[in-house]
Design an enzyme around this catalytic site. Sequence first.
Site, PDB file in Angstrom:
ATOM      1  N   SER A  85       0.845  -1.353   0.035  1.00  0.00           N
ATOM      2  CA  SER A  85       0.024   0.090  -0.443  1.00  0.00           C
ATOM      3  C   SER A  85       1.048   1.532   0.240  1.00  0.00           C
ATOM      4  CB  SER A  85      -0.675  -0.240   0.895  1.00  0.00           C
ATOM      5  OG  SER A  85      -0.472  -0.450   2.607  1.00  0.00           O
ATOM      6  N   THR A 190      -1.572   3.171   4.592  1.00  0.00           N
ATOM      7  CA  THR A 190      -0.638   3.908   4.349  1.00  0.00           C
ATOM      8  C   THR A 190       0.586   4.410   5.643  1.00  0.00           C
ATOM      9  OG1 THR A 190      -1.920   5.118   2.859  1.00  0.00           O
ATOM     10  CG2 THR A 190      -1.001   6.625   4.186  1.00  0.00           C
ATOM     11  N   THR A 208       2.183   7.408   0.499  1.00  0.00           N
ATOM     12  CA  THR A 208       1.039   6.173  -0.199  1.00  0.00           C
ATOM     13  C   THR A 208       0.791   5.532  -1.308  1.00  0.00           C
ATOM     14  OG1 THR A 208      -1.329   4.848   0.593  1.00  0.00           O
ATOM     15  CG2 THR A 208      -1.170   6.980  -0.401  1.00  0.00           C
ATOM     16  N   ARG A 218      -7.640   8.972  -9.808  1.00  0.00           N
ATOM     17  CA  ARG A 218      -8.113   9.228  -8.188  1.00  0.00           C
ATOM     18  C   ARG A 218      -6.877   9.166  -7.791  1.00  0.00           C
ATOM     19  NH1 ARG A 218      -7.135   6.702  -2.890  1.00  0.00           N
ATOM     20  NH2 ARG A 218      -9.346   6.897  -1.717  1.00  0.00           N
ATOM     21  N   THR A 241      -5.028   7.166   7.843  1.00  0.00           N
ATOM     22  CA  THR A 241      -4.929   6.118   7.177  1.00  0.00           C
ATOM     23  C   THR A 241      -6.585   5.171   6.748  1.00  0.00           C
ATOM     24  OG1 THR A 241      -4.165   3.982   7.032  1.00  0.00           O
ATOM     25  CG2 THR A 241      -5.097   5.202   8.843  1.00  0.00           C
ATOM     26  N   GLY A 242      -7.034   5.007   6.234  1.00  0.00           N
ATOM     27  CA  GLY A 242      -8.906   4.632   5.746  1.00  0.00           C
ATOM     28  C   GLY A 242      -8.936   5.123   4.418  1.00  0.00           C
TER      29      GLY A 242
HETATM   30  C1  SD4 Z   1      -6.182   6.763   0.524  1.00  0.00           C
HETATM   31  N1  SD4 Z   1      -6.201   6.584   2.584  1.00  0.00           N
HETATM   32  O1  SD4 Z   1      -5.907   6.608  -0.078  1.00  0.00           O
HETATM   33  C2  SD4 Z   1      -5.461   6.110   1.903  1.00  0.00           C
HETATM   34  C3  SD4 Z   1      -5.292   4.353   1.467  1.00  0.00           C
HETATM   35  C4  SD4 Z   1      -4.826   4.155   2.672  1.00  0.00           C
HETATM   36  O2  SD4 Z   1      -4.512   2.710   5.082  1.00  0.00           O
HETATM   37  O3  SD4 Z   1      -4.750   5.485   4.256  1.00  0.00           O
HETATM   38  N2  SD4 Z   1      -4.429   3.385   3.361  1.00  0.00           N
HETATM   39  O4  SD4 Z   1      -7.309   6.567   0.634  1.00  0.00           O
END
Ligand code: SD4
Length: 329
Positions: A85, A190, A208, A218, A241-242
């Site tokens: 990731s 991330t 990330t 995106r 993160t998320g």
């Molecule tokens: C995203 N926040 O591109 C990032 C992905 C991520 O843990 O955090 N993953 O939306």
Amino acid sequence: MLNRRSFIKMGGAAAALGTVSLTACASSEEQTAPTSIRKPVVLSTWEHGLAANEAAWTILANGGRALDAVEAGVKVSEADPAITSVGIGGWPDRSGTVTLDACIMDERGQCGSVACLQDILHPISVARKVMEETPHVMLVGPGAKQFALEKGFQEVNLLTPEAESKWKEWMDEHGKELPKAIINIENHDTIGMVALDQEGNLSGACTTSGAAWKLPGRVGDSPIIGAGLYVDNEVGGAAATGWGEAVIRAVGCFLVVEFMRQGNDPETACRLAVERVISKNPDWQEIQVGFIALNKAGQVGSFCIQPGFDYAVYSPESGNQLIPAKSRL
Ligand code: SD4
């Protein structure tokens, strides 16, 4: 197998560094208890934050700048092809292309960012160059790549054979489905990092490959200053993160820092920001969002929507430690 929740690793340099005591400014009648300032301290998201913290700590323990520490720290994750990731080895978008998002912010409130960057191993270092060598904050896509090449970064194929075969598998199974707002255990991680150096200055970095199988073009929260990362040297810093879209909608990390400015400790600030994310996104029930935060006094905290998010903290007292974040569910 390593038990993520019980893993505690003491750093050798930790014992050499102590806490610094500070008496808060207050009149004699309302004298408050001394506040302990833990310096230096670094925290980062997920288990791979442990290795990233080690690199950051080498700089912090030697009196280095938080900015240098966070850049060196997250570069460890960017260069690790096993992390699916971040950086090389990151899972690609639907067209099979790995695109990277990253940003960095220093103690003066300066910031730099790159988004949708292809073929460059260390987007965080390109983001730092944007911050330090241009009048801009953010470069995206081909312009960001051209800038990186002009600054001497080498072109690298970021799509590993493992990531390519995962992508083919995913396309066979789900390629015709519309994109869904789901970040689950397989497509997150991330790295966001915030550090406080021995001078008492804060900096942060976030990098990330974004949500796996995203639509081409995106961009998530990670390179957006205030969403995926925010640092205010008077108050503290936060990283996210998320599911990035939910974090962007709430301007999540800016919100965490503002909650700390209002007097909340880092964990409470993260919890309040998670509550805001949930209340503003009622249609997204299954998403994960987590925040980590560090305040000017060296206190750390975290909070997330769903269980399963860990963060790594390296401080003089604790060494390098993986901590399960408290969650709402
Ligand atoms: C995203 N926040 O591109 C990032 C992905 C991520 O843990 O955090 N993953 O939306």
